[in-house]
Write a protein that holds these residues in place. Structure first.
Motif, PDB file in Angstrom:
ATOM      1  N   GLU A  57       0.914  -1.475   0.340  1.00 24.43           N
ATOM      2  CA  GLU A  57       0.203  -0.161  -0.169  1.00 24.43           C
ATOM      3  C   GLU A  57       1.075   0.779   0.388  1.00 24.43           C
ATOM      4  N   ASP A 218      -2.458   6.102  -2.387  1.00 23.42           N
ATOM      5  CA  ASP A 218      -4.149   5.163  -3.326  1.00 23.42           C
ATOM      6  C   ASP A 218      -4.650   5.938  -1.062  1.00 23.42           C
ATOM      7  N   ASP A 233      -9.557   7.040   1.430  1.00 26.38           N
ATOM      8  CA  ASP A 233      -9.091   6.837   0.505  1.00 26.38           C
ATOM      9  C   ASP A 233      -8.585   8.634  -0.370  1.00 26.38           C
TER      10      ASP A 233
END
Length: 464
Positions: A57, A218, A233
């Motif tokens: 991530e 992200d 988000d």
């Protein structure tokens, strides 16, 4: 800690003692401590911070100066031990924080490679194996044997970046380090970071550049006075951050989030025709601009131009390529001008590839991810044109943005789009909706693109 989690921060607080009076020496400190005369105030830079970052991530940490971003990063990498809570990491962590913070100015560049490398946790054997690579990447040449006190700030930063990125990390932590050195070295450093991204590293990124954050990450968290006030988000969190920066009301923040959610939903062109038809009706049709766009399509070479019309929306690569072609295609169509600074246009045709490189060279887009197939918004298109005009004339085109305040939805503009949109509005280059809205997150139609390009050509002709 789960195996799929790279970083776990649980209930972390970080406190510092702020002395109320100056104590000059150890003797005075001991006397005051014995007498219990030491007075200090406890300051919490971080307050009960909790989040997890899964492997692979990319997390952005946003916030104003003094919000606690750098303190949080230093806590994660172990520079600070949290006052409360715990931080756990898995794998090799490469922190690119204050580049060169551990350098000794009296040592040569070579000696500082081993000193700074040791501070970052690299062994002497490892640094020896990477020495030639570090020197070559830093481009310091024979200056590597010169004391650091004779280096410019850019040379120090380049050396620091080269040492810090010599490792193959599992977790990469970036704190405002993507602006190192001159334009050539920045492009080189961006490609280095991109190569690490492509290997699937976990990333924590701190920056004030919304474009870079949205390109790289992200997910995001937003800090304010040491506390997390928003998370989730990246587009949703950056909308809150931009609204805080602009001082917008909560209602406009929610509206902006809804608009961006709509754009994400149609980014892959699902149900796009219906959306285009509905949104096109929001504007008065200008026959001259419709004709002008048809003439542009007839002039330029574009692989999918048969699919485009004055009433269709444009993708980012289509808009930039049209601009590139109209400006005379400065790069050789068969030979790309440079190695791509973007990680997501490698498979594009030469038409789009050269256009994107040209846009980067001219400061039109500064992202490290170009997002070629994403629909371009009105504020993005206007900003691209504004940056190109500013580059051509070597000056800002507008300093007073109050003209845009008369438009009812001006508060929904992204922070970086306020000047460009105010400039375009003052020049009559952007159409408002029938309701008088600027609609910054709306689709960019061919007809409105023709109006922007026409205004650009007029400015260039007037300057000749």
């Amino acid at each position: 800690m789960d195996q799929d989690v790279a970083i776990s921060v649980q209930n972390v607080s970080m406190a510092f003692n702020l002395n109320k009076e100056k104590v000059d020496n150890l003797k005075e400190y001991i006397i005051k401590a014995v007498k219990r005369d030491l007075e200090y105030k406890k300051f919490y830079a971080l307050k009960n911070i909790s989040f997890e970052v899964k492997k692979g991530e990319h997390l952005a940490i946003l916030g104003f100066n003094g919000a606690g971003k750098s303190t949080l990063l230093k806590t994660i990498v172990g520079v600070y031990k949290p006052t409360e809570g715990s931080v756990k990491t898995q794998g090799v962590v490469a922190p690119l924080l204050e580049l060169g913070a551990g350098f000794d100015p009296n040592y040569t560049g070579k000696e500082n490679i081993f000193l700074y490398g040791a501070i970052l946790g690299y062994s002497r054997e490892y640094l020896k194996s990477k020495y030639d690579e570090i020197v070559e990447f830093s481009e310091l040449g024979h200056f590597i044997d010169v004391p650091l006190k004779n280096y410019s700030s850019g040379m120090k930063a380049r050396l620091g970046f080269s040492i810090a990125t010599a490792v193959e990390p599992d977790v990469l932590i970036l704190d405002e380090v993507l602006s190192v050195g001159d334009a050539k070295f920045r492009s080189k450093s961006l490609r280095k970071v991109q190569s690490l991204f492509e290997k699937g590293v976990t990333v924590i990124f701190v920056s004030h550049s919304i474009e870079q954050v949205q390109a790289i990450c992200d997910k995001a968290i937003l800090l304010n006075h040491g506390e997390i006030i928003a998370s989730g988000d990246v587009d949703d969190v950056t909308a809150v951050y931009e609204a805080m920066t602009a001082g917008a009301k909560l209602e406009s923040v929610k509206l902006k989030q809804q608009e961006k959610a709509m754009m994400r939903a149609v980014a892959d062109r699902k149900n796009l025709k219906a959306l285009e038809a509905k949104e096109y009706e929001m504007y008065e049709e200008n026959e001259e601009d419709v004709k002008a766009f048809d003439e542009i399509l007839a002039e330029i070479s574009l692989p999918e131009k048969d699919e485009l019309s004055a009433k269709s929306s444009l993708k980012r690569d289509e808009f930039i390529t049209m601009l590139y072609r109209i400006m005379g295609s400065p790069y050789d169509s068969e030979n790309p001008h440079m190695e791509s600074p973007f990680m997501d246009i490698k498979d594009k045709s030469v038409y789009y590839y050269n256009s994107a490189c040209w846009a980067y060279d001219n400061g039109i887009t500064t992202q490290i991810s170009f997002k070629p197939d994403v629909l371009i918004t009105r504020e993005q298109a206007v900003t691209f044109i504004y940056r190109y005009v500013a580059k051509l004339f070597k000056e800002e085109r507008i300093t007073d943005t109050r003209i845009i305040d008369s438009v009812s939805d001006h508060e929904s503009l992204s922070m970086w789009a306020v000047k460009p949109m105010a400039w375009a509005y003052s020049k009559g280059l952007i159409d408002l909706t029938k309701d008088g809205h600027i609609n910054p997150i709306g689709l960019m139609f061919g007809v409105h693109t023709a109006k922007l390009f026409g205004g650009l050509k007029k400015l260039i002709d007037e300057a000749k």
